[in-house]
Every structure is written in C-alpha cells, then in structure tokens.
Design a protein around this motif. Structure first.
Motif, PDB file in Angstrom:
ATOM      1  N   ASP A 131      52.665  39.584  48.267  1.00  0.00           N
ATOM      2  CA  ASP A 131      51.586  39.366  47.897  1.00  0.00           C
ATOM      3  C   ASP A 131      51.302  39.874  46.709  1.00  0.00           C
ATOM      4  N   TRP A 132      51.842  39.047  45.549  1.00  0.00           N
ATOM      5  CA  TRP A 132      51.929  39.593  44.053  1.00  0.00           C
ATOM      6  C   TRP A 132      50.668  39.911  43.452  1.00  0.00           C
ATOM      7  N   ALA A 133      49.590  39.207  44.091  1.00  0.00           N
ATOM      8  CA  ALA A 133      48.200  39.316  43.488  1.00  0.00           C
ATOM      9  C   ALA A 133      47.551  40.902  43.908  1.00  0.00           C
ATOM     10  N   GLU A 134      48.132  41.095  45.064  1.00  0.00           N
ATOM     11  CA  GLU A 134      47.826  42.320  45.756  1.00  0.00           C
ATOM     12  C   GLU A 134      48.500  43.476  45.022  1.00  0.00           C
ATOM     13  N   ALA A 135      49.779  43.195  44.656  1.00  0.00           N
ATOM     14  CA  ALA A 135      50.500  44.188  44.086  1.00  0.00           C
ATOM     15  C   ALA A 135      49.988  44.470  42.601  1.00  0.00           C
ATOM     16  N   GLU A 136      49.699  43.580  42.087  1.00  0.00           N
ATOM     17  CA  GLU A 136      48.944  43.783  40.651  1.00  0.00           C
ATOM     18  C   GLU A 136      47.784  44.419  40.789  1.00  0.00           C
ATOM     19  N   ALA A 137      46.959  44.049  41.930  1.00  0.00           N
ATOM     20  CA  ALA A 137      45.611  45.060  41.933  1.00  0.00           C
ATOM     21  C   ALA A 137      45.886  46.360  42.158  1.00  0.00           C
ATOM     22  N   LEU A 138      46.973  46.755  43.086  1.00  0.00           N
ATOM     23  CA  LEU A 138      47.156  48.177  43.497  1.00  0.00           C
ATOM     24  C   LEU A 138      47.802  48.952  42.096  1.00  0.00           C
ATOM     25  N   VAL A 139      48.781  47.923  41.557  1.00  0.00           N
ATOM     26  CA  VAL A 139      49.151  48.961  40.475  1.00  0.00           C
ATOM     27  C   VAL A 139      48.233  49.333  39.324  1.00  0.00           C
ATOM     28  N   ARG A 140      47.298  48.173  38.947  1.00  0.00           N
ATOM     29  CA  ARG A 140      46.200  48.221  38.089  1.00  0.00           C
ATOM     30  C   ARG A 140      45.272  49.365  38.433  1.00  0.00           C
ATOM     31  N   ARG A 141      44.975  49.590  39.692  1.00  0.00           N
ATOM     32  CA  ARG A 141      44.250  50.567  40.214  1.00  0.00           C
ATOM     33  C   ARG A 141      44.948  51.957  40.043  1.00  0.00           C
ATOM     34  N   SER A 142      46.018  51.987  40.248  1.00  0.00           N
ATOM     35  CA  SER A 142      46.649  53.364  39.812  1.00  0.00           C
ATOM     36  C   SER A 142      46.892  53.655  38.578  1.00  0.00           C
ATOM     37  N   TYR A 143      46.942  52.683  37.750  1.00  0.00           N
ATOM     38  CA  TYR A 143      46.974  52.642  36.165  1.00  0.00           C
ATOM     39  C   TYR A 143      45.503  53.393  35.895  1.00  0.00           C
ATOM     40  N   SER A 144      44.709  52.854  36.444  1.00  0.00           N
ATOM     41  CA  SER A 144      43.333  53.131  36.212  1.00  0.00           C
ATOM     42  C   SER A 144      42.942  54.632  36.237  1.00  0.00           C
ATOM     43  N   LEU A 145      43.685  55.136  37.552  1.00  0.00           N
ATOM     44  CA  LEU A 145      43.422  56.483  37.963  1.00  0.00           C
ATOM     45  C   LEU A 145      44.260  57.460  37.151  1.00  0.00           C
ATOM     46  N   ILE A 146      45.012  57.149  36.408  1.00  0.00           N
ATOM     47  CA  ILE A 146      46.194  57.961  35.719  1.00  0.00           C
ATOM     48  C   ILE A 146      45.857  57.788  34.161  1.00  0.00           C
ATOM     49  N   ALA A 147      45.508  56.687  33.496  1.00  0.00           N
ATOM     50  CA  ALA A 147      45.232  56.481  32.028  1.00  0.00           C
ATOM     51  C   ALA A 147      43.822  57.014  31.735  1.00  0.00           C
ATOM     52  N   PRO A 148      44.059  57.424  30.351  1.00  0.00           N
ATOM     53  CA  PRO A 148      42.553  57.732  29.613  1.00  0.00           C
ATOM     54  C   PRO A 148      41.520  56.759  29.896  1.00  0.00           C
ATOM     55  N   LYS A 149      40.387  57.056  29.914  1.00  0.00           N
ATOM     56  CA  LYS A 149      39.600  56.114  30.249  1.00  0.00           C
ATOM     57  C   LYS A 149      39.182  54.981  29.494  1.00  0.00           C
ATOM     58  N   ARG A 150      39.385  55.124  28.223  1.00  0.00           N
ATOM     59  CA  ARG A 150      39.437  54.055  27.079  1.00  0.00           C
ATOM     60  C   ARG A 150      40.519  52.928  27.398  1.00  0.00           C
ATOM     61  N   LEU A 151      41.871  53.646  27.896  1.00  0.00           N
ATOM     62  CA  LEU A 151      42.821  52.780  28.167  1.00  0.00           C
ATOM     63  C   LEU A 151      42.821  51.603  29.499  1.00  0.00           C
ATOM     64  N   ALA A 152      42.077  52.580  30.482  1.00  0.00           N
ATOM     65  CA  ALA A 152      41.882  52.098  31.878  1.00  0.00           C
ATOM     66  C   ALA A 152      40.766  51.045  31.600  1.00  0.00           C
ATOM     67  N   ALA A 153      39.876  51.110  30.856  1.00  0.00           N
ATOM     68  CA  ALA A 153      38.941  50.005  30.687  1.00  0.00           C
ATOM     69  C   ALA A 153      39.486  48.753  30.154  1.00  0.00           C
ATOM     70  N   GLN A 154      40.374  49.030  29.194  1.00  0.00           N
ATOM     71  CA  GLN A 154      41.083  47.841  28.530  1.00  0.00           C
ATOM     72  C   GLN A 154      41.935  46.948  29.793  1.00  0.00           C
ATOM     73  N   ALA A 155      42.332  47.669  30.481  1.00  0.00           N
ATOM     74  CA  ALA A 155      43.201  47.126  31.763  1.00  0.00           C
ATOM     75  C   ALA A 155      42.506  46.414  32.819  1.00  0.00           C
ATOM     76  N   VAL A 156      41.194  46.386  32.861  1.00  0.00           N
ATOM     77  CA  VAL A 156      40.414  45.595  33.986  1.00  0.00           C
ATOM     78  C   VAL A 156      40.682  44.284  33.818  1.00  0.00           C
ATOM     79  N   GLY A 157      40.872  43.477  35.046  1.00  0.00           N
ATOM     80  CA  GLY A 157      41.039  41.956  35.095  1.00  0.00           C
ATOM     81  C   GLY A 157      42.394  41.441  34.824  1.00  0.00           C
ATOM     82  N   PRO A 158      42.798  40.470  34.810  1.00  0.00           N
ATOM     83  CA  PRO A 158      44.237  39.881  35.094  1.00  0.00           C
ATOM     84  C   PRO A 158      44.767  39.868  33.387  1.00  0.00           C
ATOM     85  N   THR A 159      46.077  40.123  33.455  1.00  0.00           N
ATOM     86  CA  THR A 159      46.584  40.294  32.075  1.00  0.00           C
ATOM     87  C   THR A 159      46.997  38.736  31.527  1.00  0.00           C
TER      88      THR A 159
END
Length: 118
Positions: free
Chosen positions: A90-118
């Motif tokens: 389920d690639w939509a699920e995989a994307e959501a999980l990777v985005r959440r991981s990114y948001s936990l690791i990235a600085p807040k400003r970058l994490a905010a830019q990553a919200v939503g689909p690319t």
C-alpha cells in the motif's frame, strides 16, 4: 512496467525538503540534514523500509499486521518500525509512514513544508 519498490521509495523520500540519499552499511539511507529518516534494507525479512515512529506506534503496527510490519534489529529498541516491500504494498500507507518519520526527524520548518502529498 511498474517501478521497482526501491525506485518508488527513492522517489517518495527524495521529494521531501532537503532529503539526501547516502549509502550506509551497503544500503540506501534517506536523510535530512544528516539525520536518517528512512532506510531501505534487504535482510532476513526481505526488502523493507525502516522508519522512525511515534511512541507506541511500533507495538500497534507490529501486532495489527505482523505479516507486513516488524521490529527492525538495532533501531527497533528506539521505536523504529519496518514495512516489508514485497507483494502488494500500500504505497499511500508507505508514503504516510515515511512522511511521519521525516516529520519526527526534520527541523520544524522543514517538517511543516512536508505536510500533505508531494
């Protein structure tokens, strides 16, 4: 012909702000400002993506779907989870999980830019 799981994961990760791919331990890792947010791993569980998850998520995912998720060695004790990339992913699920991981690791400003689909 559909893209391979490696290609799909690479596209998904590299679309995130300031993402970089670095080979580590002979495996592709995906980083933001030097910190790993996802890694592709081929090992005893087959091809999988490892990602950071919020507290409590690891247990929920592994217990709910042990055929798809597992606790990865080394990073599992730190709350990371692995998603198998074999069969019907389920690639939509995989994307959501990777985005959440990114948001936990990235600085807040970058994490905010990553919200939503690319």
């Amino acid at each position: 012909m559909p893209a391979s799981p490696t290609t799909r994961l690479r596209r998904l990760c590299m679309a995130l702000p300031e993402a970089a791919e670095v080979e580590t331990w002979e495996q592709p890792t995906f980083r933001v400002r030097g910190r790993i947010f996802a890694m592709l791993h081929l090992g005893e569980h087959g091809l999988a993506v490892w990602f950071k998850a919020p507290p409590g998520s690891q247990e929920l995912l592994v217990e709910a779907a042990p055929d798809r998720f597992f606790r990865p060695p080394y990073l599992g004790p730190k709350g990371w989870v692995a998603l198998r990339l074999a069969g019907a992913v389920d690639w939509a699920e995989a994307e959501a999980l990777v985005r959440r991981s990114y948001s936990l690791i990235a600085p807040k400003r970058l994490a905010a830019q990553a919200v939503g689909p690319t």
